[in-house]
Write an enzyme that holds these catalytic residues in place. Structure first.
Site, PDB file in Angstrom:
ATOM      1  N   VAL A 427      -6.853  -0.191  -0.393  1.00  0.00           N
ATOM      2  CA  VAL A 427      -5.984  -1.351  -0.197  1.00  0.00           C
ATOM      3  C   VAL A 427      -4.678  -1.229  -0.979  1.00  0.00           C
ATOM      4  O   VAL A 427      -4.538  -0.395  -1.862  1.00  0.00           O
ATOM      5  CB  VAL A 427      -6.712  -2.656  -0.590  1.00  0.00           C
ATOM      6  CG1 VAL A 427      -7.949  -2.846   0.267  1.00  0.00           C
ATOM      7  CG2 VAL A 427      -7.107  -2.647  -2.063  1.00  0.00           C
ATOM      8  N   GLU A 428      -3.710  -2.087  -0.639  1.00  0.00           N
ATOM      9  CA  GLU A 428      -2.370  -2.115  -1.250  1.00  0.00           C
ATOM     10  C   GLU A 428      -1.687  -0.751  -1.193  1.00  0.00           C
ATOM     11  O   GLU A 428      -1.030  -0.323  -2.134  1.00  0.00           O
ATOM     12  CB  GLU A 428      -2.428  -2.641  -2.692  1.00  0.00           C
ATOM     13  CG  GLU A 428      -2.706  -4.131  -2.763  1.00  0.00           C
ATOM     14  CD  GLU A 428      -2.439  -4.711  -4.137  1.00  0.00           C
ATOM     15  OE1 GLU A 428      -1.723  -4.079  -4.933  1.00  0.00           O
ATOM     16  OE2 GLU A 428      -2.941  -5.806  -4.410  1.00  0.00           O
ATOM     17  N   GLY A 429      -1.876  -0.071  -0.076  1.00  0.00           N
ATOM     18  CA  GLY A 429      -1.294   1.258   0.096  1.00  0.00           C
ATOM     19  C   GLY A 429      -2.337   2.317  -0.157  1.00  0.00           C
ATOM     20  O   GLY A 429      -2.738   2.540  -1.295  1.00  0.00           O
TER      21      GLY A 429
END
Length: 755
Positions: A427-429
């Protein structure tokens, strides 16, 4: 001449073509430590003078009060079985304003710092990943933060108090089936049309997935691509990516279904909408902010990546250090604690040292954010590095605890951490693309002192500005080349150190690494130009260089800030030696693979040979393992500092509380058992295991009555905590009677030591 210079720059692709979304990402946030390392001269003395962050009294009181209180309410095994947090937990989260950690007090929140929010997320995670996720999302990148920074006054006054109180549970919907890491490829659409009330309205169609809190959300933050064919908003017919707030109860919104992310039961799911209609005033920041959504998200992410996932990762590492260290001290094989068997000791040393490093990184980055930085590149490094290192630490902990770590049940303190690891990595990249595209790709343009000015000059057609930037670039390359060469010949001595003592040599090596990194980054940029953006393997190695320099500096910075404690020096030495070794590996990979026309043979032959003969770092020596492992194998201040900020429940029925008790008893009993062992060797006692000679030792006077009682208590505690869960057939297959709740949840409730 000037026209020729511009033409050559464009033709040869020395300056990459950048899309509008890439440009917004590049200009979002601020340059911080990354700029110091790209410059090749970090200025360690100045960086060491920056204040080391600390929690405010109110923040520490919240950690010691409400956070402890809510953790005590959660039974993680029960959460796993029922797949939900109890309503009492939700009520307490609302009552204590957990959903408004960063919202200012004037809007009903707590107004805490990034450091405090990070500490709270981490401590909650050591009790329950689900609990941490539920608190983290409303306080991370999403409606609350976007409203705080970009919302209209009316939006802030209306919605921020409701978010802080938990009257609204928010989610933020960005990811789609075709827009993940390439979030700019959004297919969700919005169109402006004149409403019956005479004001502009939005007609929305969207399909989102992987949205945390979506199944329970009442307020949806939505990213979509906006069209305005009648130009009612005055931003042109295609304003672009926009963020708006949509109540979940709005007609046309379909919400409430769940994904199942590796069995970790935090609410996560898809949501979609067809012909959803909201007023244009629902745009975050109002109609004037139409088309600003991508910039808003990039600016929020520029700091946000450095807070939430590093918090959970660092706290998870502390939890592993606490649990695996205690277990390895208590569990005996071959007549000795397994923690003193060299193979296990090496894993514990790595756990302890990387935990120290990860916490140093977390605090350093949060401190920069609290001082006003929005460090896009440094935050990406922090997220990438801590989630990857968490994988190593948890894997080591699983190996140390072996069967006790793989048998799921109320006694297992490791399984959830192991199961949930890929979530943080994803997540988040996603980490693969963060490493190969963002850290160095964005850093080379954004953080380098001369590349962004050159790019801007080419776009403006400013030959004078381009010439000035290229002259600066050339001087930068040559200066760092000379510094790197001299530092290599002197093995870092010429780079100097801002401190004296045992860590001075590490600062000198980092100065050497910085000059070398900056030089070869410039060489790669000249050799490949815009093609460097697509060379993910090479870019990833440069990202590794930047990452490990930042991690090593964070480790050294922490040791200086905390008063140069001698007990922590083994952890610092192990961590920095490891970082320098990883830097060396990355440099070797670059020399072996950098395509330099006509000179590649020189790099791969003599260049690589010289780098290996004159290495910047080697793996931590075996002599560093015992003192580093001892930090987690022995009770004391060093251990408590290392694992501070994790939740340790009270009560004899709690597995971790029993393990901590057994750990302390084992330490107290160890010298007594050693005296029994010595008496056995001397012939005073029979040749038996010391554990079997307690009664004989008491009769022979080797142990006093109180000492024998302590040894028996320690042995009983040891036997208790090394047990693992087992279940009846009915419990295992979920066939237990409905009267007891069924399945493994029922088993937990029936076992007094497994709740």
């Amino acid at each position: 001449m000037t026209s020729w210079l511009l033409a050559q720059a464009r033709r040869r692709g020395l300056v990459p073509r950048i899309s509008d979304t890439e440009r917004q990402a590049l200009t979002a946030g601020t340059v911080w430590l990354d700029g110091a390392f790209f410059a090749g001269r970090p200025g360690f003395r100045r960086l060491l003078a920056e204040p080391w962050p600390e929690l405010a009294p109110a923040e520490r009181a919240f950690l010691d009060g409400p956070v402890e209180e809510v953790c005590a309410l959660v039974d993680e095994w029960e959460v796993q079985q029922t797949r939900r947090l109890p309503e009492a937990v939700w009520e307490l989260l609302r009552e204590r304003r957990f959903f408004g950690l960063g919202i200012p007090e004037e809007h009903g929140g707590l107004g805490f710092s990034a450091l405090a929010a990070s500490a709270i997320f981490g401590k909650l995670a050591t009790r329950s990943p689900t609990l941490s996720a539920v608190v983290l999302i409303p306080n991370s990148v999403g409606p609350g933060e976007l409203l705080l920074h970009y919302g209209t006054q009316e939006q802030q006054q209306t919605l921020l108090p409701r978010l802080a109180r938990g009257d609204e549970i928010p989610c933020f919907a960005l990811t789609e089936s075709q827009a993940g890491s390439d979030a700019a490829a959004l297919s969700s659409r919005g169109e402006v049309y004149p409403g019956e009330d005479g004001t502009p309205w939005l007609r929305l169609d969207f399909d989102k997935r992987y949205i945390t809190l979506a199944p329970v959300a009442t307020l949806v933050g939505l990213a979509f691509r906006l069209r305005d064919p009648e130009e009612l908003l005055g931003k042109g017919p295609e304003p672009g990516i926009t963020c708006a707030l949509v109540p979940a109860a709005t007609p046309g919104v379909r919400i409430g279904r769940f994904h199942d992310p590796l069995g970790i039961p935090f609410p996560n799911g898809p949501l979609s909408g067809r012909d959803v209609r909201v007023p244009a005033s629902a745009i975050i920041g109002g109609p004037r902010r139409a088309g600003d959504g991508w910039r808003m998200l990039m600016e929020a992410l520029s700091g946000g990546r450095g807070i939430s996932l590093p918090a959970q990762s660092a706290a998870g590492a502390k939890h592993v250090a606490r649990v695996a260290g205690a277990y390895a001290a208590v569990r005996h094989q071959f007549g000795t604690p397994i923690g003193r068997i060299e193979g296990v000791e090496a894993r514990l040393a790595r756990i302890a040292a990387l935990t120290y490093l990860m916490e140093a990184t977390r605090v350093l980055v949060c401190g920069g954010i609290d001082r006003g930085a929005r460090p896009a590149v440094v935050s990406a490094v922090a997220k990438l590095a801590t989630t990857e290192l968490a994988r190593e630490v948890v894997s080591d902990g699983m190996d140390v605890m072996a069967g006790a770590a793989i048998c799921r049940g109320p006694r297992n303190l490791m399984a959830q951490a192991w199961t949930g690891l890929p979530i943080g990595v994803t997540v988040e990249g996603a980490n693969i693309l963060t490493r190969t595209l963002i850290v160095f790709g964005q850093g080379m343009v954004r953080s380098h002192p001369h590349v962004l000015p050159a790019l801007a000059a080419v776009e403006r057609g400013d030959a004078t500005g381009l010439r000035r930037a290229l002259f600066g670039f050339t001087g930068h390359l040559l200066g760092n080349g000379v510094r790197a060469a001299v530092a290599g010949l002197t093995r870092g001595w010429s780079a100097g150190s801002p401190v004296s003592g045992p860590t001075a040599r590490y600062f000198r090596r980092l100065g050497w690494a910085a000059a070398r990194f900056a030089f070869w980054a410039d060489v790669a940029f000249l050799a490949l130009g815009s093609r460097l953006k697509n060379r993910g393997r090479l870019s990833g190695r440069f990202a590794d260089l930047l990452t490990w320099q930042l991690l090593a500096f964070a480790t050294l910075r922490r040791w200086e800030a905390e008063g140069r404690r001698a007990a922590d020096l083994p952890l610092v030495a192990w961590a920095v030696e490891h970082a320098l070794h990883r830097i060396q590996e990355a440099f070797e990979g670059i020399l072996a693979n950098l395509p330099l026309p006509g000179l590649s043979w020189l790099l791969r032959g003599p260049g690589l040979a010289w780098a290996r003969l004159n290495p910047m770092g080697r793996p931590p020596g075996d002599h560093l393992d015992p003192p580093a492992a001892s930090v987690v194998l022995l009770p004391g201040e060093a251990r408590e500092r290392l694992v501070a900020g994790t939740f340790v429940p009270a009560g004899e029925e709690e597995t971790l509380a029993r393990l901590e008790c057994a750990f302390r008893l084992a330490a107290e009993a160890a010298p007594l058992l050693a005296s029994v062992r010595e008496a056995s060797r001397a012939g005073t006692l029979p040749r038996e295991r010391p554990e079997a000679l307690v009664d004989a030792a008491l009769e022979a006077g080797v142990l006093a009555a109180a000492e024998a009682a302590l040894v028996r208590q320690a042995l009983a505690a040891q036997e208790e905590v090394i047990q693992v869960d087992d279940f009846s057939r009915q419990e295992y297959l979920g066939e237990a009677s409905a009267a007891t709740g069924g399945g493994l949840a029922a088993a937990a409730s029936q076992d007094p030591v497994a709740s």
